[in-house]
Write a protein that holds these residues in place. Sequence first.
Motif, PDB file in Angstrom:
ATOM      1  N   ARG A  63       0.847  -1.184   0.000  1.00  0.00           N
ATOM      2  CA  ARG A  63       0.000   0.000   0.000  1.00  0.00           C
ATOM      3  C   ARG A  63       0.884   1.235   0.000  1.00  0.00           C
ATOM      4  N   PRO A  64       0.342   2.383  -0.428  1.00  0.00           N
ATOM      5  CA  PRO A  64       1.167   3.602  -0.514  1.00  0.00           C
ATOM      6  C   PRO A  64       1.679   4.090   0.828  1.00  0.00           C
ATOM      7  N   VAL A  65       0.838   3.976   1.879  1.00  0.00           N
ATOM      8  CA  VAL A  65       1.224   4.442   3.210  1.00  0.00           C
ATOM      9  C   VAL A  65       0.907   3.346   4.226  1.00  0.00           C
ATOM     10  N   VAL A  66       1.878   3.010   5.039  1.00  0.00           N
ATOM     11  CA  VAL A  66       1.651   2.054   6.130  1.00  0.00           C
ATOM     12  C   VAL A  66       1.434   2.861   7.401  1.00  0.00           C
ATOM     13  N   ALA A  67       0.218   2.816   7.919  1.00  0.00           N
ATOM     14  CA  ALA A  67      -0.145   3.559   9.121  1.00  0.00           C
ATOM     15  C   ALA A  67      -0.323   2.596  10.287  1.00  0.00           C
ATOM     16  N   MET A  68      -0.375   3.170  11.489  1.00  0.00           N
ATOM     17  CA  MET A  68      -0.575   2.354  12.681  1.00  0.00           C
ATOM     18  C   MET A  68      -2.064   2.063  12.848  1.00  0.00           C
ATOM     19  N   THR A  69      -2.570   1.203  11.971  1.00  0.00           N
ATOM     20  CA  THR A  69      -3.964   0.795  12.046  1.00  0.00           C
ATOM     21  C   THR A  69      -4.184  -0.075  13.281  1.00  0.00           C
ATOM     22  N   ALA A  70      -5.431  -0.289  13.628  1.00  0.00           N
ATOM     23  CA  ALA A  70      -5.732  -1.153  14.770  1.00  0.00           C
ATOM     24  C   ALA A  70      -5.155  -2.547  14.548  1.00  0.00           C
ATOM     25  N   TRP A  71      -5.215  -3.013  13.308  1.00  0.00           N
ATOM     26  CA  TRP A  71      -4.684  -4.343  13.000  1.00  0.00           C
ATOM     27  C   TRP A  71      -3.180  -4.385  13.207  1.00  0.00           C
ATOM     28  N   LEU A  72      -2.457  -3.371  12.704  1.00  0.00           N
ATOM     29  CA  LEU A  72      -1.000  -3.380  12.838  1.00  0.00           C
ATOM     30  C   LEU A  72      -0.591  -3.177  14.292  1.00  0.00           C
ATOM     31  N   SER A  73      -1.338  -2.367  15.020  1.00  0.00           N
ATOM     32  CA  SER A  73      -1.061  -2.197  16.443  1.00  0.00           C
ATOM     33  C   SER A  73      -1.198  -3.525  17.187  1.00  0.00           C
ATOM     34  N   ASP A  74      -2.227  -4.294  16.841  1.00  0.00           N
ATOM     35  CA  ASP A  74      -2.398  -5.622  17.436  1.00  0.00           C
ATOM     36  C   ASP A  74      -1.237  -6.541  17.073  1.00  0.00           C
ATOM     37  N   ALA A  75      -0.756  -6.420  15.830  1.00  0.00           N
ATOM     38  CA  ALA A  75       0.359  -7.253  15.394  1.00  0.00           C
ATOM     39  C   ALA A  75       1.626  -6.915  16.187  1.00  0.00           C
ATOM     40  N   PHE A  76       1.888  -5.629  16.410  1.00  0.00           N
ATOM     41  CA  PHE A  76       3.032  -5.230  17.230  1.00  0.00           C
ATOM     42  C   PHE A  76       2.908  -5.800  18.640  1.00  0.00           C
ATOM     43  N   ARG A  77       1.707  -5.689  19.204  1.00  0.00           N
ATOM     44  CA  ARG A  77       1.485  -6.138  20.574  1.00  0.00           C
ATOM     45  C   ARG A  77       1.640  -7.661  20.673  1.00  0.00           C
ATOM     46  N   ALA A  78       1.068  -8.381  19.713  1.00  0.00           N
ATOM     47  CA  ALA A  78       1.159  -9.841  19.741  1.00  0.00           C
ATOM     48  C   ALA A  78       2.606 -10.301  19.575  1.00  0.00           C
TER      49      ALA A  78
END
Length: 386
Positions: A63-78
């Motif tokens: 994707r053009p911009v990778v933002a701290m979406t709820a999904w990516l935040s969950d991935a960082f946390r997991a």
Amino acid sequence: EQLAGTFAARLASLAGGTAWPRAAARSLAVVETDGVSVAPAPAAAQPAVDVLTDKVAVVIQDRPVVAMTAWLSDAFRAAAQAELGLQIVTPAGTTLSPAVRDSLGGWPSRWVVQDERDGYYDGLSGAVLRWQEGMFATVVAVDATPDDPRTPVAAAFKEVADTGERQLAVSFRAVHPADDRLVLGGALESVWRELTGGPPAGWGTAEPANLPWSPARLTELAFGRSPEPTWAVVVGTPERPGLATVRISRTKAGVEEDVRLAFGYGAGEEPPLDALRRTAETLATRHHLQSMLIQLRKARRDLGVPPRFEGPGVPVAFVLGAEEVRTMPGDRARHTPLSEPPVPLGPKARPALYYPLPGDPSDLAGWADFERLMRHLKGPEGAEGA
């Protein structure tokens, strides 16, 4: 745009909520729907990853911009809970949100950029990467030695041009006494008003920020999650791009707010450097400031993080809060090795101190002054424990 507005208004209607900005939800034909609600997410939902090893979780973001979406935040946390690094793989044309960049600080987490010439490279350091031993890792240069373990830098990373754009970066920590009447976010709003003339536009616990700015709601969320920490992102407007990340923690000292904030300026725009001292005094006298660092750097106005070299910021000023000045032995805080003395802020009997630094983004010598100041403030006991 009309279809998106209809969807937003419909969703807000079904969920019993509101849309922000309000103008985005101008419905074409939204009607009340009795007995219908938004389906909840599965209770045990886990973020999916594309590759999982015993060292890292790898996600591919095309994707053009990778933002701290709820999904990516969950991935960082997991990944953190599993003691794994998180590696984000993107095409060459992708940019990162500053919130994502700031979350990739710990090895072996990294931003992996696909490149036609070098295969893969780290989008933040430029180091050429290869998939080896279960993760993307740096390649050692052919002529490297044990004393000089150099890593080749991707050619694409070095293809930069000075556009004249700059960013003013402000990071600070405020420590508030724990009190039922405490309202969080006031320090950040004060900085925003002093440097832009108005408050932040929105905030949220993920990107894109989807709530209108409200210190009361931020406080309610943080208190509801306490003693667990709360992370939030705060944004400005296109007229003055701004983005802050806020981490709120309950500690023995009280309630701590750690803020990292940046504003973007075009080639013809001047950062409000003359407002910095006033801003620091506001934090020191009204918002329990502990410390503050202000930097100026050559970087994009829109705050996007490209997979290209961007020079580091240079320190413009450092501020030490009144309580820290008071507890420092003797006159150590007031008499420093810098050529320019600190400026007292607030009451004479209990001042905070503002330490001006060169702040020239084309000259990194300011960091030498900053390091000398830090060594001096820590003193011999701080140097021994470092």
